[in-house]
Design an enzyme around this catalytic site. Structure first.
Site: not given
Ligand SMILES: NC(=O)c1ccc[n+]([C@@H]2O[C@H](COP(=O)([O-])OP(=O)(O)OC[C@H]3O[C@@H](n4cnc5c(N)ncnc54)[C@H](O)[C@@H]3O)[C@@H](O)[C@H]2O)c1
Ligand SMILES: O=C(O)C[C@H](O)C(=O)O
Length: 329
Positions: A150, A178
């Site tokens: 953010d 967030h």
């Molecule tokens: N905080 C933020 O600003 C922010 C930004 C972007 C995404 N996110 C979040 O991050 C998370 C991941 O996003 P992504 O695009 O990498 O998803 P993705 O599906 O590409 O990757 C997630 C990974 O987690 C693994 N996983 C699932 N269960 C698991 C477990 N019990 N133990 C270990 N690994 C496990 C999966 O196998 C996969 O490799 C999502 O929840 C998304 O919303 C947060």
């Molecule tokens: O938007 C989402 O779900 C992923 C992440 O929290 C973001 O802000 O990009």
């Protein structure tokens, strides 16, 4: 310094692991995921940086081996959004994933700094706090919800108005939570100050609040922000590591448990919520102090904050309740 990525094979996990592998401050990097970590670790192991890299799956005590001795554990495990979904729609699956990983941390690396990326951050961080409390190892100075994306978005989007050549040189506190309207950028407190034409302010604030949706829609069902998140996650992790190693004056917003950190009580009183993102001064033990920027918000920002508090309260109690009153199986 041993770092761990839990969820290392995913869209965020892979580029985040790449960045951590190249960090000269890390001696050991362990990758944990339910799939593909041997391949990701083998690939990254050919990079000629000092960090020794290992990959683990859950079989053969993989979580224990990955987490044991860890100094910092970053968690991007869990499912991402598709168009039309809110972050709260991810709760059903991701709440249990974060609970179980944090339980593993409590058992195998109770002193580690924990950085939570998995959504919905507004609820997954309270879940983590409850799990750590139940295990008797909760140190609020070491638990962080990563809201850096953010901040990164605010820096980038404001530069498209001001024309700043290096967006990172403008420090903008982005506070609250967030997701959507719980994200509150305080442009009035930017340093150096920025001048935003009044007819552009609302759209700018909305773009920071809903920047995640822009990426989710552009990816058309293939997930949410991964590369910008890996950058943001690395930026925050590197700051924590540098502070732990003694560098002073490092400040970055993060979503923390306010009553447990210096300066937090006053902010919790002002906001009415215990979990909140504010600029945090980092130190050798994690959070050194939370900086109260809430009182300095201008009238427009105070209205945004009121909406934020209302949304955030529900998200936080949903997380706490998930651990206190677990859903029946
Ligand atoms: N905080 C933020 O600003 C922010 C930004 C972007 C995404 N996110 C979040 O991050 C998370 C991941 O996003 P992504 O695009 O990498 O998803 P993705 O599906 O590409 O990757 C997630 C990974 O987690 C693994 N996983 C699932 N269960 C698991 C477990 N019990 N133990 C270990 N690994 C496990 C999966 O196998 C996969 O490799 C999502 O929840 C998304 O919303 C947060
Ligand atoms: O938007 C989402 O779900 C992923 C992440 O929290 C973001 O802000 O990009």
């Amino acid at each position: 310094m041993k770092a761990v990525v839990a969820g290392a094979s995913g869209g965020i996990g892979q580029p985040l692991s790449l960045l951590l592998k190249t960090c000269p401050l890390i001696e050991e990097l362990a990758l944990f995921d339910v799939v593909n970590t041997p391949g990701v670790a083998a690939d990254l192991s050919h990079i000629s940086s000092p960090a020794k890299i290992t990959g683990y799956l859950p079989a053969d005590d993989g979580m224990k081996k990955a987490f044991s001795g860890a100094d910092i554990i970053v968690i991007p495990a869990g499912i991402p959004r598709k168009p039309g979904m809110t972050r709260d729609d991810l709760f059903k699956i991701n709440a249990g994933i974060v609970r179980d990983l944090v339980q593993g941390i409590a058992e195998n690396a109770p002193k580690a700094y924990i950085l939570i990326i998995s959504n919905p951050v507004n609820s997954t961080v309270p879940i983590a706090a409850e799990v750590l409390k139940n295990a008797g190892v909760f140190d609020p100075k070491k638990l962080f919800g990563v809201t850096t994306l953010d901040v990164v978005r605010a820096e980038t989007f404001v530069a498209s108005i001001t024309g700043a050549k290096n967006p990172q040189e403008t420090v903008i506190p982005v506070i609250g939570g967030h997701s959507g309207e719980t994200i509150v950028p305080l442009f009035s407190q930017a340093k150096p100050s920025v001048s935003i034409p009044s007819d552009k302010l609302d759209a700018l604030v909305k773009r920071v609040q809903f920047g995640g949706d822009e990426v989710v829609e552009a990816k058309q069902g293939a997930g949410s922000a991964t590369l910008s998140m890996a950058y943001a996650g690395y930026r925050f992790a590197e700051k924590v590591i540098k502070a732990v190693k003694g560098e002073t004056g490092i400040v970055e917003p993060s979503f923390v448990y306010l009553p447990g950190v210096e300066g937090g009580d006053e902010i919790a009183k002002a906001t009415g919520v215990d979990f909140f993102s504010v600029p945090i001064e980092l130190g050798t033990e994690g959070v050194k102090r939370a900086i109260n920027v809430v009182g300095d918000a201008n009238d427009h920002e105070k209205k945004l904050l009121q909406v934020c508090y209302d949304g955030l309260k529900g998200n936080v109690s949903k997380g706490i309740d998930f651990i206190k009153n677990p859903p029946q199986k």
